[in-house]
Motif scaffolding. Structure first.
Motif, PDB file in Angstrom:
ATOM      1  N   ALA A 141       1.054   4.093  -2.918  1.00  0.00           N
ATOM      2  CA  ALA A 141       0.788   5.506  -2.627  1.00  0.00           C
ATOM      3  C   ALA A 141       1.919   6.397  -3.134  1.00  0.00           C
ATOM      4  O   ALA A 141       1.676   7.480  -3.679  1.00  0.00           O
ATOM      5  CB  ALA A 141       0.587   5.698  -1.126  1.00  0.00           C
ATOM      6  N   ASN A 199       0.823  -1.211   0.000  1.00  0.00           N
ATOM      7  CA  ASN A 199       0.000   0.000   0.000  1.00  0.00           C
ATOM      8  C   ASN A 199       0.859   1.264   0.000  1.00  0.00           C
ATOM      9  O   ASN A 199       0.561   2.224  -0.720  1.00  0.00           O
ATOM     10  CB  ASN A 199      -0.936  -0.002   1.212  1.00  0.00           C
ATOM     11  N   SER A 200       1.934   1.257   0.791  1.00  0.00           N
ATOM     12  CA  SER A 200       2.813   2.434   0.831  1.00  0.00           C
ATOM     13  C   SER A 200       3.521   2.630  -0.503  1.00  0.00           C
ATOM     14  O   SER A 200       3.664   3.760  -0.988  1.00  0.00           O
ATOM     15  CB  SER A 200       3.828   2.282   1.957  1.00  0.00           C
TER      16      SER A 200
END
Length: 505
Positions: A178, A174-175
């Protein structure tokens, strides 16, 4: 300080270059679906990549060969490779799931410099069929990131790090997603932004990973070390000679060892007791156990068996002023919950019997047969000392209600028999063995077993791979059952011989 990061793969170089072989992928269950965990070079060239679902990969390449990922075996193999790397550096670190980091500061000159060291490692890995990517950097994180994601060879470390994708930071999915959506696709893009802004938007972990990559922050490393063998000792101001006192010291040492072993979830496999006499003489007693244990009573009983088997009894002389206990071999022994059936008790009693007999008679006097990966009957089992054979390996079982395919008793070597068959390649009609004629009432077969042609020079060519065997299970008119075979086919040998190989109970 400079370090070299090494990333090893599961693909063999010869497989990757052989276009005749189908592409290979390994799958693992993730989120309730089967996904590709690793692919070989052939699959990568066809667009198959790790992370794809099995259905998508099959749709993309129908001939894809699938095998299940064995993460435990991978960890063991990585640990084995890392221990082999101790030949090049005393500071080796695992970077799971497929990386190894070597600290080469002060050791590279022993191998002809950095290039010579890397060449040796590449040759060693290629010899066992492993692909390899390596990079040299000033931090272990940078070395691993460059080896995994960098454009090799590395000319300028600083520029190469800035050109790495943000995936090299090792953040969660997810990071990483992003950062890419924010337009920060490379390490250089991230390093150009104010650290406070990055930490506020993407978390402090992103900046910490960046600092570790560039060397601005040091991360602790877990260096691979061989565990130190356990050693316990008692010294005495006055020598001791009484048997009861010596036995009490034995038990105290064993109880101390059991406490330490329990703390580490270990069990001893080999115990060495050394008694130092006051006049300088030494008495050394060594015992082995069939399985890991930390039971002081059991070990003391085995020591008593060992002492009883000595040709010359122990002579304390003027007494012992030092007694030491050394454990050179240990195995993992976690706590376990006993079952209601009491099966563990039966296994423990059998193991204790094996240990006592092996200690008293010698380890080579008591053997255990274990299955061996060979299709030749005489090589399908291996006799090992019962103490050395670890957990019993299950033998292949015949289907329910079916007789065993192989007899329990085999002749070594097989014995010649004279056979009369109705047709040359047919089953035996009658045979003579040990001067007695046997009429065959029933037979089953043949079970055709080829020779190990790959062990013969030119064995892949027709007629040069050895003789084929045709095995028959036969029963004579008196109900006795035999296992006989014809050694060679008629197109391999004009007059193949028959042999008796075993007897069924």
């Amino acid at each position: 300080m400079r370090r070299s990061g090494l990333v090893g793969g599961v693909t063999q170089p010869e497989r990757a270059s052989d276009v005749s072989l189908p592409p290979l992928a390994m799958v693992a269950k993730a989120g309730g679906a089967l996904r590709l965990a690793a692919v070989d070079a052939r699959a990568q060239a066809l667009g198959v990549a790790p992370g794809m679902t099995l259905a998508d990969a099959r749709a993309l390449e129908p001939e894809l060969v699938i095998t299940e990922m064995d993460e435990g075996a991978d960890r063991q193999w990585l640990d084995r490779l890392a221990r082999d790397c101790l030949d090049w550096s005393p500071r080796v670190t695992l970077a799971a799931p497929d990386g190894i980091t070597l600290d080469i500061a002060g050791v590279d000159h022993l191998f002809g410099g950095e290039n010579g060291l890397c060449a040796q490692i590449e040759a060693a890995m290629a010899a066992i069929g492993m692909t390899l990517r390596h990079a040299i950097a000033s931090t272990p994180q940078a070395a691993q990131a460059l080896a995994r994601h960098g454009a090799l060879p590395i000319r300028d470390e600083r520029a190469a790090i800035r050109a790495l994708p943000v995936l090299a930071l090792g953040l969660d999915a997810n990071s990483t997603l992003a950062l890419n959506r924010a337009g920060l696709r490379q390490i250089g893009d991230l390093a150009a932004r104010p650290s406070a802004t990055i930490a506020a938007r993407f978390g402090a972990g992103a900046m910490s990973a960046l600092y570790r990559l560039t060397g601005e922050e040091q991360a602790p490393i877990d260096v691979l070390r061989d565990p130190e063998p356990l050693h316990f000792e008692r010294r005495f101001a006055e020598p001791i000679a009484l048997q009861a006192t010596i036995a009490a010291v034995f038990m105290a040492l064993l109880q101390e060892a059991a406490t330490v072993l329990a703390e580490r979830d270990l069990g001893g496999r080999r115990f060495v007791l050394t008694l130092y006499r006051s006049d300088g003489a030494r008495h050394r007693l060594a015992i082995e156990t069939g399985r890991a244990t930390r039971d002081p009573t059991l070990v003391l009983r085995l020591l008593d068996e060992r002492i009883a088997s000595l040709a010359d009894p122990l002579d304390p002389g003027f007494g012992y002023d030092r007694i030491g206990l050394f454990l050179p071999a240990t195995d993992p022994l976690p706590a376990s919950q006993p079952s209601l059936e009491g099966r563990e008790k039966d296994e423990a009693e059998l193991a204790e019997l094996i240990e006592r007999l092996s200690t008293r008679l010698g380890s080579d006097c008591l053997q255990r047969l274990i299955p061996r990966d060979s299709h030749l009957p005489e090589q399908a089992q291996l006799a090992l000392p019962a103490m050395d054979a670890r957990a019993p390996v299950p033998w292949p079982r015949p289907p329910e209600g079916e007789p065993p395919m192989r007899p329990l008793f085999l002749f070594a070597p097989p014995q010649r028999v004279e056979v009369l068959a109705e047709v040359p390649d047919g089953p035996p009609h009658r045979f003579r063995w040990r001067r007695k004629l046997h009429e065959v009432r029933l037979y089953e077969g043949p079970e055709r077993i080829a020779n190990e042609w790959w062990r013969h020079k030119g064995g892949e060519c027709a007629g040069q791979g050895g003789l084929t065997r045709d095995y028959y299970r036969v029963e004579d008119v008196q109900g006795r059952r035999y296992w006989i075979f014809r050694h060679g086919l008629y197109d391999e040998k004009p007059d193949p011989q028959w042999y008796m190989h075993g007897l069924f109970a």
